[in-house]
Enzyme design. Structure first.
Site, PDB file in Angstrom:
ATOM      1  N   SER A 274      66.298  99.702 115.074  1.00 39.56           N
ATOM      2  CA  SER A 274      66.865  98.412 114.708  1.00 39.56           C
ATOM      3  C   SER A 274      68.123  98.526 113.847  1.00 39.56           C
ATOM      4  O   SER A 274      68.264  97.855 112.845  1.00 39.56           O
ATOM      5  CB  SER A 274      65.790  97.612 113.956  1.00 39.56           C
ATOM      6  OG  SER A 274      66.119  96.253 113.934  1.00 39.56           O
TER       7      SER A 274
ATOM      8  N   CYS B  44      76.563  97.081 116.694  1.00 46.34           N
ATOM      9  CA  CYS B  44      77.818  96.330 116.743  1.00 46.34           C
ATOM     10  C   CYS B  44      78.635  96.519 115.465  1.00 46.34           C
ATOM     11  O   CYS B  44      79.836  96.274 115.448  1.00 46.34           O
ATOM     12  CB  CYS B  44      77.531  94.841 116.961  1.00 46.34           C
ATOM     13  SG  CYS B  44      76.395  94.574 118.326  1.00 46.34           S
TER      14      CYS B  44
ATOM     15  N   ILE C 118      54.978  96.907 134.008  1.00 46.41           N
ATOM     16  CA  ILE C 118      56.122  97.513 133.290  1.00 46.41           C
ATOM     17  C   ILE C 118      57.283  96.514 133.288  1.00 46.41           C
ATOM     18  O   ILE C 118      57.737  96.085 134.349  1.00 46.41           O
ATOM     19  CB  ILE C 118      56.565  98.839 133.953  1.00 46.41           C
ATOM     20  CG1 ILE C 118      55.377  99.807 134.071  1.00 46.41           C
ATOM     21  CG2 ILE C 118      57.701  99.471 133.156  1.00 46.41           C
ATOM     22  CD1 ILE C 118      55.699 101.114 134.772  1.00 46.41           C
TER      23      ILE C 118
ATOM     24  N   TYR D 188      85.538  66.797 114.013  1.00 40.53           N
ATOM     25  CA  TYR D 188      86.983  66.813 113.736  1.00 40.53           C
ATOM     26  C   TYR D 188      87.313  66.391 112.318  1.00 40.53           C
ATOM     27  O   TYR D 188      86.829  65.374 111.819  1.00 40.53           O
ATOM     28  CB  TYR D 188      87.739  65.892 114.711  1.00 40.53           C
ATOM     29  CG  TYR D 188      89.103  65.506 114.169  1.00 40.53           C
ATOM     30  CD1 TYR D 188      90.059  66.497 113.935  1.00 40.53           C
ATOM     31  CD2 TYR D 188      89.422  64.186 113.838  1.00 40.53           C
ATOM     32  CE1 TYR D 188      91.296  66.172 113.387  1.00 40.53           C
ATOM     33  CE2 TYR D 188      90.654  63.858 113.298  1.00 40.53           C
ATOM     34  CZ  TYR D 188      91.586  64.857 113.069  1.00 40.53           C
ATOM     35  OH  TYR D 188      92.791  64.552 112.512  1.00 40.53           O
TER      36      TYR D 188
HETATM   37  C1  LIG Z   1      79.696 100.672 118.958  1.00 43.21           C
HETATM   38  C2  LIG Z   1      79.062  99.512 119.653  1.00 43.21           C
HETATM   39  C3  LIG Z   1      79.482  98.223 119.367  1.00 43.21           C
HETATM   40  C4  LIG Z   1      78.899  97.155 120.022  1.00 43.21           C
HETATM   41  N1  LIG Z   1      79.333  95.898 119.703  1.00 43.21           N
HETATM   42  C5  LIG Z   1      78.763  94.841 120.316  1.00 43.21           C
HETATM   43  C6  LIG Z   1      79.157  93.523 119.971  1.00 43.21           C
HETATM   44  O1  LIG Z   1      79.997  93.328 119.081  1.00 43.21           O
HETATM   45  N2  LIG Z   1      78.577  92.485 120.641  1.00 43.21           N
HETATM   46  C7  LIG Z   1      77.640  92.696 121.611  1.00 43.21           C
HETATM   47  O2  LIG Z   1      77.143  91.722 122.184  1.00 43.21           O
HETATM   48  N3  LIG Z   1      77.236  93.930 121.949  1.00 43.21           N
HETATM   49  C8  LIG Z   1      77.774  94.997 121.326  1.00 43.21           C
HETATM   50  N4  LIG Z   1      77.348  96.254 121.655  1.00 43.21           N
HETATM   51  C9  LIG Z   1      76.330  96.415 122.710  1.00 43.21           C
HETATM   52  C10 LIG Z   1      74.919  96.243 122.151  1.00 43.21           C
HETATM   53  O3  LIG Z   1      74.751  97.093 121.071  1.00 43.21           O
HETATM   54  C11 LIG Z   1      73.925  96.565 123.257  1.00 43.21           C
HETATM   55  O4  LIG Z   1      74.121  95.666 124.305  1.00 43.21           O
HETATM   56  C12 LIG Z   1      72.479  96.462 122.788  1.00 43.21           C
HETATM   57  O5  LIG Z   1      72.240  97.313 121.714  1.00 43.21           O
HETATM   58  C13 LIG Z   1      71.540  96.824 123.945  1.00 43.21           C
HETATM   59  O6  LIG Z   1      70.218  96.836 123.507  1.00 43.21           O
HETATM   60  P1  LIG Z   1      69.144  97.785 124.217  1.00 43.21           P
HETATM   61  O7  LIG Z   1      67.860  97.573 123.502  1.00 43.21           O
HETATM   62  O8  LIG Z   1      69.206  97.601 125.670  1.00 43.21           O
HETATM   63  O9  LIG Z   1      69.676  99.272 123.960  1.00 43.21           O
HETATM   64  P2  LIG Z   1      69.962 100.014 122.585  1.00 43.21           P
HETATM   65  O10 LIG Z   1      70.199  99.055 121.488  1.00 43.21           O
HETATM   66  O11 LIG Z   1      71.026 101.013 122.891  1.00 43.21           O
HETATM   67  O12 LIG Z   1      68.615 100.763 122.271  1.00 43.21           O
HETATM   68  C14 LIG Z   1      68.080 101.702 123.152  1.00 43.21           C
HETATM   69  C15 LIG Z   1      67.347 102.763 122.343  1.00 43.21           C
HETATM   70  O13 LIG Z   1      66.437 103.397 123.196  1.00 43.21           O
HETATM   71  C16 LIG Z   1      66.335 104.752 122.832  1.00 43.21           C
HETATM   72  N5  LIG Z   1      65.810 105.496 123.974  1.00 43.21           N
HETATM   73  C17 LIG Z   1      66.361 105.646 125.193  1.00 43.21           C
HETATM   74  N6  LIG Z   1      65.567 106.359 125.998  1.00 43.21           N
HETATM   75  C18 LIG Z   1      64.479 106.674 125.266  1.00 43.21           C
HETATM   76  C19 LIG Z   1      63.305 107.414 125.552  1.00 43.21           C
HETATM   77  N7  LIG Z   1      63.097 107.962 126.749  1.00 43.21           N
HETATM   78  N8  LIG Z   1      62.379 107.560 124.577  1.00 43.21           N
HETATM   79  C20 LIG Z   1      62.572 106.999 123.359  1.00 43.21           C
HETATM   80  N9  LIG Z   1      63.677 106.300 123.034  1.00 43.21           N
HETATM   81  C21 LIG Z   1      64.603 106.134 123.972  1.00 43.21           C
HETATM   82  C22 LIG Z   1      67.763 105.121 122.482  1.00 43.21           C
HETATM   83  O14 LIG Z   1      67.789 106.245 121.609  1.00 43.21           O
HETATM   84  C23 LIG Z   1      68.262 103.850 121.824  1.00 43.21           C
HETATM   85  O15 LIG Z   1      68.191 103.935 120.411  1.00 43.21           O
HETATM   86  C24 LIG Z   1      77.894  97.368 120.997  1.00 43.21           C
HETATM   87  C25 LIG Z   1      77.470  98.649 121.290  1.00 43.21           C
HETATM   88  C26 LIG Z   1      78.031  99.724 120.621  1.00 43.21           C
HETATM   89  C27 LIG Z   1      77.561 101.112 120.938  1.00 43.21           C
END
Ligand SMILES: Cc1cc2nc3c(=O)[nH]c(=O)nc-3n(C[C@H](O)[C@H](O)[C@H](O)COP(=O)(O)OP(=O)(O)OC[C@H]3O[C@@H](n4cnc5c(N)ncnc54)[C@H](O)[C@@H]3O)c2cc1C
Length: 564
Positions: free
Chosen positions: A40, A44, A280, A428
């Site tokens: 968590s 961003c 799933i 406004y």
């Molecule tokens: C630098 C950056 C800036 C961003 N800025 C913005 C923004 O300003 N606005 C916006 O809307 N979006 C932004 N995003 C995109 C946003 O962060 C993602 O869309 C969002 O985090 C996706 O959520 P998620 O749960 O799908 O994946 P994530 O938040 O990436 O989480 C996935 C997690 O799963 C873990 N994982 C993967 N495979 C496994 C496994 N087999 N076993 C255990 N753990 C595993 C990974 O280690 C990771 O920590 C940004 C992303 C980045 C990298």
């Protein structure tokens, strides 16, 4: 009996699902697996921590395994990677990355939220220790440590998408000269090209060099620096490279479990966010979603959808039947002093469909001009013809962009038309807007087109032999105009009808399209055939993007990187 729910991935989607599950079901056994060290965290916020805007690293860590256990009674296993799923046995294999041990866990329901990983193509030299990607806290620490230790003078960012541009700004804040290399001929490729010219100007204003229409061919590391070879033959010299070439969904686990993968490469889910195995679920950047505006499958990796899908999946596992209706790609980006935002379909996406659409450009002020500090914004709206259903919007400006894009995002979600925009009653007072808000004005202008009150034409539809009338003042005309245009200021038109052609289409422009609209109304009511060129001279200039790239400052900035 209590349900056993396992979650793969502990950041945006995974953590959101976990917390909602607990709020709905106090008895379920919930275990969240995260292969990294943190759960968590604020992905961003990472670029802004590197840039120094966010000062305290702890502010990026929104929850810890301990706080999750205490507040939600959820077991979080960090440094535990899920390595395989056996849907038949309803089991997962997990590797404890600290001890090296592997073990299995069984589930009643499994949620996949593994996210998307940065693209890292096999470019020669890509494994140099001066080349970084940015996805998580350890990546951030590596970049920060490198900057603290080596004080890089020049950085090359590969990719001009959201993360690339955020990193450009934040590396400039650290005093590094920045060049951005982008394969296509514009920055922010999700947006329509003419809207990005304002972003390019802003980048140049803040000394960011741009190499567009060029791609990296190789990296040649040496002791003290890195040479970045481009396909064009150019060689850029720098101290650090950030790869921001986009992300690809992490689907290996799903693929190995023989879950269905969609045509775009994301995990296929149904409306309830179930994969091809009903026990799933999958959410976040890893899944293929329905594009809300275009109704086709797509990948849209954004935090908002991931968080909301997490919540929805928890509802469905706990007996609900909520449907995910698609993602429209509402996004916002800070580029130095600019705010860039979009929602729904872009024109480039629409041209790949057979939808009949119309578009409109406007350049209004964010609030009434008599209140100090009014700033111009650039607006593009796309809508169906003849119904006027809003398909997409893009806005570049500064204050007030966020509010307008969100109104238009809601309008798209609600299936509203441009006619509806006319009637929206929006807050406004002089410091914030005007009695007829930008969104209302967009509704008026678009309705005028659809109602046939004014005919509209766009710069990219005009040919060089078309008759173009400039209705700005003579002074404005002399400062710059469209080649071969004829100047008759709007206030003189009624006295100068004799100079204008009767049986030829007159295409009129002014600075933004307002005076030329008035001119068109005068002309058509006096027997002429007239069309308003939407967006006026400002949109004309934004279509001439080349000028920006050939600007002496732009060249000078690029030359900095060619000095070895
Ligand atoms: C630098 C950056 C800036 C961003 N800025 C913005 C923004 O300003 N606005 C916006 O809307 N979006 C932004 N995003 C995109 C946003 O962060 C993602 O869309 C969002 O985090 C996706 O959520 P998620 O749960 O799908 O994946 P994530 O938040 O990436 O989480 C996935 C997690 O799963 C873990 N994982 C993967 N495979 C496994 C496994 N087999 N076993 C255990 N753990 C595993 C990974 O280690 C990771 O920590 C940004 C992303 C980045 C990298």
């Amino acid at each position: 009996m209590a349900k056993r729910i396992l979650i793969v991935g502990g950041v945006a989607g995974g953590a959101s699902a976990a917390a909602r599950l607990r709020r709905l079901d106090e008895t379920a056994e919930i275990i969240m697996f995260e292969r990294g060290d943190y759960i968590s965290f604020a992905n961003c916020g990472l670029p802004y921590y590197i840039g120094g805007e966010i000062k305290d690293r702890d502010d990026l860590l929104l929850q810890t395994p301990e706080s999750f256990k205490k507040r939600f009674n959820i077991e979080v296993r960090i440094r535990n990677e899920v390595t395989a799923i056996d849907p038949g046995k309803k089991q997962i294999n997990v590797k404890n990355l600290s001890s090296g041990e592997s073990y299995t866990e069984s589930y009643d329901k499994l949620i996949l939220s593994p996210g998307a990983e940065p693209v890292r193509p096999p470019i020669p030299g890509i494994n140099s220790d001066r080349i970084f990607t940015l996805r998580n806290v350890p990546d951030t620490d590596l970049i920060n440590d490198f900057i603290d230790k080596h004080k890089p003078k020049r950085a090359v960012i590969v990719g001009a998408g959201y993360i690339g541009l955020e990193m450009a700004e934040n590396l400039r804040r650290r005093g590094t000269l920045v060049a951005v290399v982008e394969m296509v001929d514009q920055v922010l490729p999700v947006m329509d090209k003419e809207m990005t010219c304002f972003i390019q100007q802003e980048l140049h204003k803040h000394n960011v060099a741009l190499w567009l229409n060029d791609a990296v061919a190789n990296f040649q590391p040496s002791d003290s620096r890195l040479m970045v070879g481009l396909k064009s033959g150019m060689e850029l010299s720098c101290d650090i490279v950030i790869l921001a070439m986009g992300v690809k969904p992490e689907v290996e686990l799903a693929r190995q479990a023989k879950l269905e993968i969609g045509e775009t490469g994301g995990i296929k889910v149904n409306k309830q966010l179930q994969t091809s195995d009903p026990d799933i679920y999958a959410i976040g950047d890893a899944i293929e979603v329905r594009n809300f505006a275009l109704d086709n499958p797509t990948l849209i990796p954004l935090a908002g959808p991931a968080n909301k899908q997490g919540r929805m999946v928890a509802d469905n596992i706990c007996g609900g039947n909520r449907h995910y209706n698609g993602t429209q790609g509402t996004s916002i980006l800070k580029v130095f002093d600019l705010t860039v935002a979009m929602t729904g379909a872009s024109e480039k996406a629409l041209t790949k469909t057979n939808m009949e659409y119309e578009k409109l450009y406007m350049h209004p002020a964010n609030h009434v001009s008599y209140y100090p500090g009014a700033e111009q914004m650039h607006v593009k709206i796309l809508f169906t013809r003849p119904e006027g259903k809003i398909l997409g919007a893009q806005i570049v400006g500064s204050r007030g962009v966020d509010r307008r894009i969100d109104i238009l995002a809601v309008a798209i979600r609600a299936g509203m038309t441009v006619f509806d925009l006319q009637e929206l009653e929006l807050a406004y007072a002089p410091p914030y807007g005007s009695g007829k808000d930008v969104v209302n004005m967009a509704g008026f202008a678009a309705s005028n087109i659809l109602d046939g009150i004014v005919d509209v034409v766009h710069w990219n539809q005009l040919n060089k032999d078309d008759y173009i009338l400039d209705v700005r003042s003579t002074g404005e005309f002399k400062k710059g105009n469209v080649p071969s245009s004829v100047n008759v200021p709007v206030d003189e038109i009624r006295n100068r009808f004799a100079e204008l052609p009767k049986n030829t289409v007159i295409n009129a422009y002014c600075v933004v399209g307002l005076r030329s609209y008035i001119a068109c109304r005068i002309l058509t009511q006096n027997g002429f055939i007239a069309r308003n060129i939407s967006g006026g001279y400002i949109t004309y200039c934004s279509h001439q993007n080349k000028e920006v790239m050939d600007h002496p400052t732009a060249r000078q900035l690029r030359e900095e990187f060619c000095l070895v």
